[in-house]
Every structure is written in structure tokens, then in C-alpha cells.
Design an enzyme around this catalytic site. Structure first.
Site, PDB file in Angstrom:
ATOM      1  N   LYS A  21     125.721   2.248 -53.133  1.00  0.00           N
ATOM      2  CA  LYS A  21     125.015   2.572 -51.878  1.00  0.00           C
ATOM      3  C   LYS A  21     123.718   1.777 -51.779  1.00  0.00           C
ATOM      4  O   LYS A  21     123.422   1.174 -50.748  1.00  0.00           O
ATOM      5  CB  LYS A  21     124.704   4.066 -51.841  1.00  0.00           C
ATOM      6  N   ASN A  22     122.925   1.761 -52.865  1.00  0.00           N
ATOM      7  CA  ASN A  22     121.590   1.189 -52.778  1.00  0.00           C
ATOM      8  C   ASN A  22     121.591  -0.332 -52.785  1.00  0.00           C
ATOM      9  O   ASN A  22     120.585  -0.953 -52.462  1.00  0.00           O
ATOM     10  CB  ASN A  22     120.692   1.756 -53.879  1.00  0.00           C
ATOM     11  N   ARG A  92     115.887   6.606 -45.822  1.00  0.00           N
ATOM     12  CA  ARG A  92     114.779   5.781 -46.282  1.00  0.00           C
ATOM     13  C   ARG A  92     115.026   4.302 -46.027  1.00  0.00           C
ATOM     14  O   ARG A  92     114.149   3.550 -45.651  1.00  0.00           O
ATOM     15  CB  ARG A  92     114.596   6.038 -47.782  1.00  0.00           C
ATOM     16  N   CYS A 116     111.061  11.905 -48.578  1.00  0.00           N
ATOM     17  CA  CYS A 116     112.205  12.630 -49.125  1.00  0.00           C
ATOM     18  C   CYS A 116     111.627  13.826 -49.899  1.00  0.00           C
ATOM     19  O   CYS A 116     110.448  13.896 -50.155  1.00  0.00           O
ATOM     20  CB  CYS A 116     112.933  11.687 -50.076  1.00  0.00           C
ATOM     21  N   ARG A 121     106.940   8.951 -51.184  1.00  0.00           N
ATOM     22  CA  ARG A 121     107.663   7.734 -50.799  1.00  0.00           C
ATOM     23  C   ARG A 121     106.817   6.795 -49.925  1.00  0.00           C
ATOM     24  O   ARG A 121     107.167   6.494 -48.779  1.00  0.00           O
ATOM     25  CB  ARG A 121     108.980   8.071 -50.096  1.00  0.00           C
ATOM     26  N   PRO A 122     105.654   6.358 -50.380  1.00  0.00           N
ATOM     27  CA  PRO A 122     104.825   5.442 -49.586  1.00  0.00           C
ATOM     28  C   PRO A 122     105.487   4.072 -49.417  1.00  0.00           C
ATOM     29  O   PRO A 122     106.470   3.777 -50.096  1.00  0.00           O
ATOM     30  CB  PRO A 122     103.555   5.312 -50.422  1.00  0.00           C
ATOM     31  N   ILE A 123     104.957   3.259 -48.480  1.00  0.00           N
ATOM     32  CA  ILE A 123     105.490   1.890 -48.312  1.00  0.00           C
ATOM     33  C   ILE A 123     104.364   0.866 -48.400  1.00  0.00           C
ATOM     34  O   ILE A 123     104.501  -0.271 -47.917  1.00  0.00           O
ATOM     35  CB  ILE A 123     106.242   1.730 -46.969  1.00  0.00           C
ATOM     36  N   ASP A 124     103.269   1.242 -49.055  1.00  0.00           N
ATOM     37  CA  ASP A 124     102.115   0.334 -49.126  1.00  0.00           C
ATOM     38  C   ASP A 124     102.451  -1.008 -49.788  1.00  0.00           C
ATOM     39  O   ASP A 124     101.941  -2.062 -49.381  1.00  0.00           O
ATOM     40  CB  ASP A 124     100.947   0.996 -49.866  1.00  0.00           C
ATOM     41  N   GLN A 125     103.334  -1.001 -50.779  1.00  0.00           N
ATOM     42  CA  GLN A 125     103.684  -2.259 -51.450  1.00  0.00           C
ATOM     43  C   GLN A 125     104.547  -3.165 -50.561  1.00  0.00           C
ATOM     44  O   GLN A 125     104.458  -4.391 -50.651  1.00  0.00           O
ATOM     45  CB  GLN A 125     104.404  -1.973 -52.785  1.00  0.00           C
ATOM     46  N   ASP A 305     117.517   8.344 -60.825  1.00  0.00           N
ATOM     47  CA  ASP A 305     118.591   8.922 -60.002  1.00  0.00           C
ATOM     48  C   ASP A 305     119.644   9.634 -60.844  1.00  0.00           C
ATOM     49  O   ASP A 305     120.550  10.247 -60.290  1.00  0.00           O
ATOM     50  CB  ASP A 305     119.281   7.841 -59.149  1.00  0.00           C
ATOM     51  N   ILE A 327     108.892   8.450 -62.381  1.00  0.00           N
ATOM     52  CA  ILE A 327     108.964   7.656 -61.144  1.00  0.00           C
ATOM     53  C   ILE A 327     108.528   8.456 -59.925  1.00  0.00           C
ATOM     54  O   ILE A 327     107.714   7.994 -59.121  1.00  0.00           O
ATOM     55  CB  ILE A 327     110.409   7.114 -60.918  1.00  0.00           C
ATOM     56  N   ARG A 397     125.522  11.900 -48.291  1.00  0.00           N
ATOM     57  CA  ARG A 397     124.808  10.642 -48.014  1.00  0.00           C
ATOM     58  C   ARG A 397     125.137   9.583 -49.057  1.00  0.00           C
ATOM     59  O   ARG A 397     125.055   8.400 -48.785  1.00  0.00           O
ATOM     60  CB  ARG A 397     123.288  10.888 -48.040  1.00  0.00           C
TER      61      ARG A 397
HETATM   62  C1  EPZ Z   1     115.143   3.311 -54.319  1.00  0.00           C
HETATM   63  O1  EPZ Z   1     114.169   4.027 -53.579  1.00  0.00           O
HETATM   64  C2  EPZ Z   1     116.414   4.124 -54.225  1.00  0.00           C
HETATM   65  N1  EPZ Z   1     116.794   4.244 -52.828  1.00  0.00           N
HETATM   66  C3  EPZ Z   1     116.193   5.492 -54.836  1.00  0.00           C
HETATM   67  O2  EPZ Z   1     117.453   6.133 -54.857  1.00  0.00           O
HETATM   68  C4  EPZ Z   1     115.736   5.339 -56.277  1.00  0.00           C
HETATM   69  O3  EPZ Z   1     115.434   6.611 -56.791  1.00  0.00           O
HETATM   70  C5  EPZ Z   1     114.490   4.451 -56.332  1.00  0.00           C
HETATM   71  O4  EPZ Z   1     114.778   3.187 -55.694  1.00  0.00           O
HETATM   72  C6  EPZ Z   1     114.063   4.164 -57.767  1.00  0.00           C
HETATM   73  O5  EPZ Z   1     115.116   3.549 -58.452  1.00  0.00           O
HETATM   74  C7  EPZ Z   1     117.388   3.189 -52.224  1.00  0.00           C
HETATM   75  O6  EPZ Z   1     117.599   2.150 -52.822  1.00  0.00           O
HETATM   76  C8  EPZ Z   1     117.786   3.388 -50.791  1.00  0.00           C
HETATM   77  P1  EPZ Z   1     110.886   2.660 -55.217  1.00  0.00           P
HETATM   78  P2  EPZ Z   1     112.772   3.326 -53.234  1.00  0.00           P
HETATM   79  O7  EPZ Z   1     110.228   1.895 -54.134  1.00  0.00           O
HETATM   80  O8  EPZ Z   1     112.986   1.885 -53.041  1.00  0.00           O
HETATM   81  C9  EPZ Z   1     106.390   4.119 -55.538  1.00  0.00           C
HETATM   82  C10 EPZ Z   1     119.027   7.712 -54.319  1.00  0.00           C
HETATM   83  O9  EPZ Z   1     119.196   8.784 -54.905  1.00  0.00           O
HETATM   84  N2  EPZ Z   1     106.147   3.225 -54.402  1.00  0.00           N
HETATM   85  O10 EPZ Z   1     111.503   1.931 -56.366  1.00  0.00           O
HETATM   86  O11 EPZ Z   1     112.107   4.098 -52.161  1.00  0.00           O
HETATM   87  C11 EPZ Z   1     107.244   5.314 -55.171  1.00  0.00           C
HETATM   88  O12 EPZ Z   1     106.433   6.362 -54.660  1.00  0.00           O
HETATM   89  C12 EPZ Z   1     117.631   7.279 -54.001  1.00  0.00           C
HETATM   90  O13 EPZ Z   1     119.934   6.910 -54.007  1.00  0.00           O
HETATM   91  C13 EPZ Z   1     104.828   3.015 -53.982  1.00  0.00           C
HETATM   92  O14 EPZ Z   1     103.888   3.579 -54.543  1.00  0.00           O
HETATM   93  O15 EPZ Z   1     111.993   3.595 -54.598  1.00  0.00           O
HETATM   94  C14 EPZ Z   1     107.876   5.669 -56.492  1.00  0.00           C
HETATM   95  O16 EPZ Z   1     106.967   6.460 -57.226  1.00  0.00           O
HETATM   96  C15 EPZ Z   1     116.616   8.372 -54.268  1.00  0.00           C
HETATM   97  N3  EPZ Z   1     104.606   2.188 -52.938  1.00  0.00           N
HETATM   98  C16 EPZ Z   1     108.052   4.326 -57.188  1.00  0.00           C
HETATM   99  O17 EPZ Z   1     107.187   3.423 -56.496  1.00  0.00           O
HETATM  100  C17 EPZ Z   1     105.612   1.537 -52.280  1.00  0.00           C
HETATM  101  O18 EPZ Z   1     105.337   0.772 -51.326  1.00  0.00           O
HETATM  102  C18 EPZ Z   1     109.468   3.779 -57.122  1.00  0.00           C
HETATM  103  O19 EPZ Z   1     109.845   3.749 -55.758  1.00  0.00           O
HETATM  104  C19 EPZ Z   1     106.949   1.772 -52.700  1.00  0.00           C
HETATM  105  C20 EPZ Z   1     107.185   2.613 -53.776  1.00  0.00           C
END
Ligand code: EPZ
Length: 432
Positions: A21-22, A92, A116, A121-125, A305, A327, A397
Site C-alpha cells: 500500500k505505502n 494521509r 491520524c 503527523r506534521p508535514i514540516d519536513q 507499523d 516513531i 484501508r
Molecule cells: C508512513 O507515514 C506510512 N504511511 C506509515 O504507515 C508509517 O507508519 C510511517 O511512514 C513510518 O514508517 C504511508 O506511507 C502512507 P513519517 P508518514 O513521515 O510518511 C515525523 C500505515 O499503517 N514527521 O515517516 O506520515 C512524524 O511525526 C501507516 O500504513 C515530522 O516530524 O510517516 C513521525 O514521528 C501508518 N515532520 C516520524 O516523522 C514531517 O514533516 C515518521 O513519520 C513528517 C514526519
């Protein structure tokens, strides 16, 4: 709609894993960056993927579903750079359209992703990466706006390892002038799959799978015919189900290397795990499982996950285990549900302390999120007695044919639309 489950039977047999999926979510967003036909195979037929495909079609791109698992995409007819509907707001990965549209058209407006239940789940990065490439970003009326007169290569160091931002900024950099270097990049298999996919379309991306990814801008991308990798987390979920029910299951259509951390942990807990070219077998029948320490980490560490699912396995293992979630800040919402089944789990901050109990009892359960929902199904299959799992839309989902696959493994599980249907299921299950 809810899952109805009569537990207590070890799972036996074999199951085939769907596409990841991801990986599919990032890859399908990236597919619109070409103006030619892009054929994508092995996509999972799950609601997150289907919702994203609808949102992509709303931009005017051609989206032709050839079969459950194959889709023909073509980005040449895109006429709108706005991605916003009530479904995309609930998931997301709609944010991948930011990177794809910004990279190709230098403009995008995408609904701010819903937080979620597992964390803020911020998007600052993501935004930091887009701005480093020369884009202006803003958030207005729950929409994320990104625009640029031109995009240029840049050196970007992510403050935290983030799968989403790595994939998103990698896409945005595909046509940027010059070289972009992403450091502290995520190394997940689905990051590599999106990079390989883009390279098959003529992108120039090197280093995916390491923490430094180099993208050299190109003029345009061409069509491709690509197959999505198997889903590491779906595979791990069925491996955990075999362990928790003390069964013997062959999990097919996998890449064993992607499962190494999960396989090793299950061996440490006392399962036998046999690895073949494209399958793994988990054997836990008549094996007393023992406690372990789990710490979730970015790949190749133990996947966050898989955290709820391994907690269920440890809930009936001998001794006291710990699960340290590094995480996400709120990924133990399932513990209260499990404790209603007779588990002995306490949570202190981001650490769950699990004292193994001899058996679980069936209960009325509510899925708090996607992976925790799958974990509660595993617990119900392992438990003695009847369980109901509500809020199963979370589970649908990310898991294709979840009920059917578990039934084929001998699981006594069904889908009930009403109390009456649930009653009939348990009556029938009780007779068997
Ligand atoms: C992806 O989410 C997956 N979703 C998640 O799977 C998975 O848990 C996660 O990666 C970690 O492996 C999809 O791929 C659709 P991250 P994502 O950005 O990209 C912080 C599932 O069950 N962060 O790797 O949103 C964040 O808060 C889902 O299929 C920032 O601080 O995860 C977290 O603590 C659940 N700023 C860490 O990084 C940002 O801009 C990892 O998040 C982005 C993230």
C-alpha cells in the site's frame, strides 16, 4: 459493519501477499509526472489506494482500472492542480500529490492530511524540502499550497527520518535544475520502490535505500510498465497471526529481506521461521513463546507499523516484554482494548510493559487505527471465545481480502452488518 470472530483455532495453510500500500500510494502519485501511458501492476485493492486514484482522476489525469490490481495512468490530460475531497482529507498519502504536481507544474493545492490517531503527523519536513527547491508554501483553509517560478537542486537534511517527506521531496526534485541531495533520508522498501519506478520513467535517482539520495534533474519522463513490491507490513501481520494463534502458515509473494527484522524477532520469541525465495513459513504450533524487547525504528529496524501486532504475540508469551514506540507519540490506543481480553499490559510514556498471560478471552472490541485494528483481529483469533471488532473501515484501508485470507487459513471470522447476522455467525461457528 463489524468483524465477528470465534477464536481458539491455530491458523494453518498458506496466504499470498498483495502489493505494498505505502509504495503504491507514492508511485501512483508519481505516475502523473509523465505525459505518456504508465502501466502499474500489483496495486493492492484497498480503500486508501482507491481513494487516491479517484483524487488523481479528479485532476483530469487518465486513470483506467484494467483489473483489481492493474491500472493505466496518463498525466497528459491534467487540467486541475487542486486535490481536495472529503475522502482524501481522511487519509494521509494525498499529500504525495504535492510533490508530483509541484515537480511537474510548479503548483499544487492539496487538502491538509487528516491527523491520524497514532500521532500529530506534521508535514514540516515536506514543506522544508519544497522550499529548499525554490517553492513558496502556505497553509490556508485546511489546504496546503505550494508554488514555484522554477525549481533548482538543493542539499536538504531532514531533521527526522520521514518516509513521506523523503518520497515527496524526491518527486518534487525530479525536474529541478541541477542536483538535489536528500540526507537523513528514509530507507524503507517503499522509498526504494518509488525511486525505481521514477527511474524506469527516465528519472535520475541514486542512493535510494541509503540515507543519502541524489536526484539529478531531467527534462521529462516517459511511460513505463511497473509492478509494485509486496507489502512488508501485510506479510508481517500474517506472520504475527501465525505466531499468536500458535499455527503454521506459509506467507507467499514476499521479499524475505524486507522481513528480516520481523523474522528475527519471531525467532527470538520462539517461533521457527523458514525463509524461501519469495515466501516465509512461520511455525509456532506447540511452542511456548517467550518474552522479548521491541524498539520501533526506521527501516531496517523493527517497523512501527508492526508494533501492535507483535504486542499481541507477546501478550501470551512467557515473561515480561517491553515495546518501545520511538516513531509515533500515540500508538498504544489498542492496549485498553487488549486488556479487556485479559492481557496484562501497562503503558508508561512511549513504552508498553507486557506481562504474558496464559490465554486471552473474546470481547467486544473497537479498532482505533489501521494496524491496531489488524492486531485486535489477531488477538480475537487467538482468544478463547467470541469477539466482535468494530470500526473495521480502518482495517479495510490497508488489507485486501483480510477476512477471506484469514478464513482460508482456518480462522473463524466473518463480516456482520447487523446484530442478527452476528448472532447467526456465532450460532453456526458454535456448532462447527
Ligand atoms: C508512513 O507515514 C506510512 N504511511 C506509515 O504507515 C508509517 O507508519 C510511517 O511512514 C513510518 O514508517 C504511508 O506511507 C502512507 P513519517 P508518514 O513521515 O510518511 C515525523 C500505515 O499503517 N514527521 O515517516 O506520515 C512524524 O511525526 C501507516 O500504513 C515530522 O516530524 O510517516 C513521525 O514521528 C501508518 N515532520 C516520524 O516523522 C514531517 O514533516 C515518521 O513519520 C513528517 C514526519
Amino acid at each position: 459493519m463489524e468483524f465477528v470472530i470465534k477464536g481458539g483455532k491455530p491458523l494453518h495453510g498458506e496466504t499470498a501477499i498483495a502489493g505494498a500500500k505505502n509504495a503504491a500510494l507514492g508511485l501512483l502519485a508519481a505516475s502523473i509526472m509523465a505525459d505518456e501511458d504508465v502501466f502499474v501492476r500489483n496495486i493492492p485493492d484497498v480503500s486508501d489506494v482507491n481513494t487516491l486514484l479517484e483524487a488523481i482522476a479528479d485532476t483530469g489525469a487518465r486513470v483506467k482500472r484494467i483489473s483489481r490490481h492493474e491500472v493505466l495512468m496518463n498525466g497528459s490530460s491534467i487540467r486541475s492542480f487542486i486535490v481536495n475531497n472529503r475522502y482524501i482529507r481522511r487519509m494521509r498519502a494525498g499529500y504525495y500529490m504535492l510533490g508530483a504536481l509541484l515537480g511537474k507544474y510548479h503548483y499544487a493545492e492539496v487538502a491538509l492530511p487528516g491527523g491520524c490517531t497514532i500521532g500529530s503527523r506534521p508535514i514540516d519536513q515536506h514543506l522544508k524540502g519544497f522550499e529548499a527547491l525554490g517553492a513558496k508554501t502556505s497553509i490556508r483553509n485546511s489546504m496546503v499550497l505550494v508554488e514555484a517560478s522554477e525549481l533548482h537542486g538543493s542539499n536538504i537534511y531532514f531533521d527526522t527520518v520521514t518516509v513521506g517527506a523523503t518520497i515527496n521531496v524526491m518527486m518534487a526534485a525530479v525536474f529541478a535544475k541541477g542536483r538535489t541531495v536528500l540526507e537523513n533520508a528514509a530507507r524503507e522498501p517503499h522509498v526504494v520502490d518509488v525511486a525505481n519506478f521514477l527511474n524506469s520513467m527516465g528519472a535520475r535517482i541514486k542512493g535510494a535505500g541509503t540515507d543519502v539520495i541524489r536526484i539529478d534533474g531531467v527534462q521529462k519522463l516517459h511511460g513505463t510498465d511497473y509492478s509494485v513490491i509486496p507489502d512488508q507490513i501485510e506479510a508481517g501481520t500474517f506472520m504475527a497471526a501465525a505466531a499468536a494463534t500458535r499455527g503454521n502458515v506459509l506467507v507467499k509473494n514476499v521479499i524475505p529481506k524486507h522481513l528480516e527484522c520481523i523474522s528475527q524477532k519471531l525467532r527470538e520469541i520462539g517461533c521457527e521461521v523458514q525463509e524461501y525465495d519469495d515466501s516465509v513459513r512461520v511455525i509456532a504450533e506447540n511452542r511456548p513463546l517467550r518474552s522479548a524487547k521491541i524498539k520501533t525504528l526506521p527501516y531496517p529496524g523493527f517497523p512501527t507499523d508492526m508494533q501492535p501486532q507483535i504486542a499481541v504475540v507477546l501478550a501470551t508469551a512467557r515473561g515480561t516484554s517491553t515495546v518501545n514506540e520511538t516513531i509515533f507519540e500515540n500508538r498504544f490506543k489498542y492496549v485498553d482494548e487488549l486488556n479487556r481480553m485479559g492481557t496484562n499490559i501497562s503503558v508508561e510514556g512511549n513504552i508498553a510493559i507486557i506481562t504474558g498471560v496464559p490465554e486471552l478471552k473474546g470481547a467486544q472490541l473497537v479498532a482505533p487505527d489501521l494496524r491496531a485494528g489488524a492486531a485486535l483481529v489477531i488477538a480475537a483469533l487467538a482468544a478463547d471465545g467470541e469477539s466482535v471488532v468494530e470500526e473495521i473501515n480502518y482495517i479495510l484501508r490497508g488489507y485486501e481480502d483480510f477476512v477471506e485470507k484469514l478464513q482460508l487459513l482456518g480462522g473463524s471470522i466473518g463480516l456482520a452488518e447487523s446484530e442478527e447476522e452476528a448472532r447467526k455467525f456465532f450460532l453456526k461457528a458454535g456448532i462447527v
